[in-house]
Scaffold this active site. Structure first.
Site, PDB file in Angstrom:
ATOM      1  N   TYR A 111       0.854  -1.188   0.000  1.00 52.53           N
ATOM      2  CA  TYR A 111       0.000   0.000   0.000  1.00 52.53           C
ATOM      3  C   TYR A 111       0.886   1.232   0.000  1.00 52.53           C
ATOM      4  O   TYR A 111       1.740   1.388   0.890  1.00 52.53           O
ATOM      5  CB  TYR A 111      -0.899  -0.027   1.233  1.00 52.53           C
ATOM      6  N   CYS A 112       0.698   2.114  -0.976  1.00 47.49           N
ATOM      7  CA  CYS A 112       1.585   3.270  -1.151  1.00 47.49           C
ATOM      8  C   CYS A 112       0.809   4.569  -0.995  1.00 47.49           C
ATOM      9  O   CYS A 112       0.191   5.060  -1.956  1.00 47.49           O
ATOM     10  CB  CYS A 112       2.255   3.222  -2.520  1.00 47.49           C
ATOM     11  N   PRO A 149       7.531  11.442   1.490  1.00 49.19           N
ATOM     12  CA  PRO A 149       8.541  12.058   2.360  1.00 49.19           C
ATOM     13  C   PRO A 149       8.073  13.333   3.055  1.00 49.19           C
ATOM     14  O   PRO A 149       8.420  13.585   4.205  1.00 49.19           O
ATOM     15  CB  PRO A 149       9.696  12.335   1.389  1.00 49.19           C
ATOM     16  N   PHE A 189       8.359   4.450   3.570  1.00 49.44           N
ATOM     17  CA  PHE A 189       7.875   3.553   4.624  1.00 49.44           C
ATOM     18  C   PHE A 189       6.896   2.512   4.055  1.00 49.44           C
ATOM     19  O   PHE A 189       5.882   2.201   4.679  1.00 49.44           O
ATOM     20  CB  PHE A 189       7.188   4.329   5.756  1.00 49.44           C
ATOM     21  N   HIS A 223       9.119  -8.819  33.941  1.00 50.26           N
ATOM     22  CA  HIS A 223      10.180  -9.811  33.727  1.00 50.26           C
ATOM     23  C   HIS A 223      11.542  -9.342  34.230  1.00 50.26           C
ATOM     24  O   HIS A 223      12.493 -10.129  34.252  1.00 50.26           O
ATOM     25  CB  HIS A 223      10.286 -10.144  32.237  1.00 50.26           C
ATOM     26  N   GLU A 229      -1.070   3.719   9.744  1.00 52.83           N
ATOM     27  CA  GLU A 229      -2.516   3.711   9.460  1.00 52.83           C
ATOM     28  C   GLU A 229      -3.196   4.959  10.028  1.00 52.83           C
ATOM     29  O   GLU A 229      -4.359   4.940  10.418  1.00 52.83           O
ATOM     30  CB  GLU A 229      -3.200   2.446  10.023  1.00 52.83           C
ATOM     31  N   ASN A 286      -1.772   8.190  16.041  1.00 50.70           N
ATOM     32  CA  ASN A 286      -2.805   8.256  17.079  1.00 50.70           C
ATOM     33  C   ASN A 286      -3.215   9.684  17.395  1.00 50.70           C
ATOM     34  O   ASN A 286      -4.304   9.920  17.919  1.00 50.70           O
ATOM     35  CB  ASN A 286      -2.326   7.514  18.331  1.00 50.70           C
ATOM     36  N   ARG A 300     -13.545  15.545  15.837  1.00 54.46           N
ATOM     37  CA  ARG A 300     -14.341  16.096  14.733  1.00 54.46           C
ATOM     38  C   ARG A 300     -15.748  15.507  14.748  1.00 54.46           C
ATOM     39  O   ARG A 300     -16.734  16.215  14.505  1.00 54.46           O
ATOM     40  CB  ARG A 300     -13.650  15.779  13.404  1.00 54.46           C
TER      41      ARG A 300
END
Length: 422
Positions: free
Chosen positions: A159-160, A164, A192, A374, A399, A402, A411
């Site tokens: 997916y593009c 930049p 990315f 841990h 995606e 956040n 909105r």
């Protein structure tokens, strides 16, 4: 229901009885019936889907996740095994070979698979998003050519969208596509890009018209197209089982017939795809958090300090309870958002955004807390909690960051109803 039955009759035909195929037992039987059991609230068909995905994660993904991370391996053959279970085009129509399941089913699958390897599952989720865009908006020629290939993962997709200088500001992307006769010529770059350089199909958002979202179109670009090139493989904190590169276009020649949707539909296609992508990536975070809670529970029962096992320390009991609660709340939000998208609720965009930012934030915190529980061991690569933490950190960024998710939620709250859903 019919699609689910068809899907699992195909699985049975390929593998026979799945219980006899996956002979290695699940590491933790205690999860079944506990408050963090991921099957709570699912119907029988969904439990069957989840069982197949979980067994695949435990047997095919989890034993290899550390090695793939260290060696930066893109596990093509294993992903094709996942595709043979119907996980290559989960929510594409079965007309051209998709599995024909829903968004909630996809969320269940990605959560289960991520318990085995977050990075690999996250790539599979992106591949599914690309397949859906082609299936939902592509012409019949594109669908008949590519959906069977993507469903089997004989071909892989990327997916593009991000550029930049235009990450969160996707409406102002600048990659140009100029039409000349029967071809578009693309100039610019994307960055990315998951799978970049190793995948076969690139779903590219590009500018064919005016400034702003209405000038953006969506093109399918095949690997090997004249003028298509790739940057260096990026060195990343996590997500190391999938390559990430810039995708570069220099007079890249693409047939007009590879246009997905109509000219000017690209931004709409991108945003609709991302609604599902946000659920998918949040589901991958759920799987990481689920695995970390299980690992912490086991660790507290065997590790001793001051002459007694850590499970006897109330402070750590409280931490474990908080982690479990945040996990379950996150899962409920993600599944509600998946249902909203599946049933086309008017509030779907805000609910997907809300679930994405909340689940990815809280699940990262769970993984990070697992390292703390841990102690020094959690910082060693011999212990899986650190990899779950590294792999799910980027989910708070991609995606849609956040911060942008919070903008979308606000909105929705601040826009009057008659304007919001018109």
């Amino acid at each position: 229901m019919a699609n689910v039955c068809r899907s699992f009759s195909r699985i049975t035909k390929i593998f026979g009885n799945t219980a006899s195929v996956f002979k290695q037992p699940r590491r933790n039987y205690w999860v079944s019936g506990s408050c963090i059991d991921p099957s709570l609230g699912l119907n029988e068909e969904q439990k069957q889907i989840q069982s197949v995905a979980t067994d695949f994660a435990k047997n095919e993904l989890q034993p290899n996740m550390a090695k793939w991370d260290l060696e930066e391996t893109f596990p093509v053959d294993v992903m094709r095994n996942a595709a043979s279970l119907g996980f290559g085009a989960i929510y594409c129509s079965d007309k051209y070979g998709g599995t024909g399941l829903g968004r909630t089913d996809a969320s269940i699958i990605f959560e289960a698979l991520s318990q085995g390897c977050v990075s690999t599952t996250a790539y599979i989720s992106i591949h599914n998003m690309c397949a859906w865009m082609i299936d939902e908006f592509g012409n019949d020629d594109l669908r008949s050519k590519w959906i069977p290939e993507l469903a089997t993962m004989n071909a892989f997709s990327s997916y593009c969208l991000t550029e930049p200088n235009h990450g969160s500001d996707a409406a102002n992307l600048t990659l140009s596509a100029k039409r000349d006769g029967d071809y578009y010529y693309l100039n610019g770059s994307k960055m990315f890009i998951s799978g970049g350089g190793d995948t076969d199909v690139y779903v590219v958002m590009c500018r064919t018209g005016e400034k702003g979202p209405k000038g953006i179109s969506c093109l399918l670009v095949e690997k090997g197209s004249p003028g298509l090139d790739f940057g260096k493989k990026e060195k990343k904190v996590g997500w190391n089982s999938q390559p990430t590169r810039a995708v570069i276009f220099e007079d890249c020649k693409v047939p007009v017939s590879n246009l997905i949707g109509e000219e000017g539909d690209g931004f709409k296609i991108a945003m609709r795809g991302l609604n599902g992508g946000r659920i998918n990536i949040a589901s991958c975070s759920l799987g990481a958090a689920q695995a970390c809670v299980e690992l912490c529970r086991d660790y507290l029962k065997v590790r001793k300090q001051f002459g007694k096992s850590l499970e006897n320390f109330q402070y750590l009991q409280f931490h474990l309870a908080e982690m479990a609660t945040k996990l379950v709340v996150s899962r409920n939000m993600v599944r509600q958002a998946a249902k909203a998208l599946e049933e086309d609720w008017p509030e779907k965009v805000a609910l997907c955004s809300m679930a994405k930012y909340f689940a990815t934030d809280e699940c990262f915190n769970i993984c990070n807390q697992a390292i703390q529980i841990h102690g020094g061991y959690g910082y060693l690569k011999d212990y899986a909690v650190q990899q779950y933490m590294r792999d799910c950190r980027v989910h708070q960024i991609l995606e849609g960051t956040n911060e942008v998710m919070r903008l979308l939620v606000s909105r929705d709250l601040l826009t009057d109803d008659e304007r919001k859903y018109s």
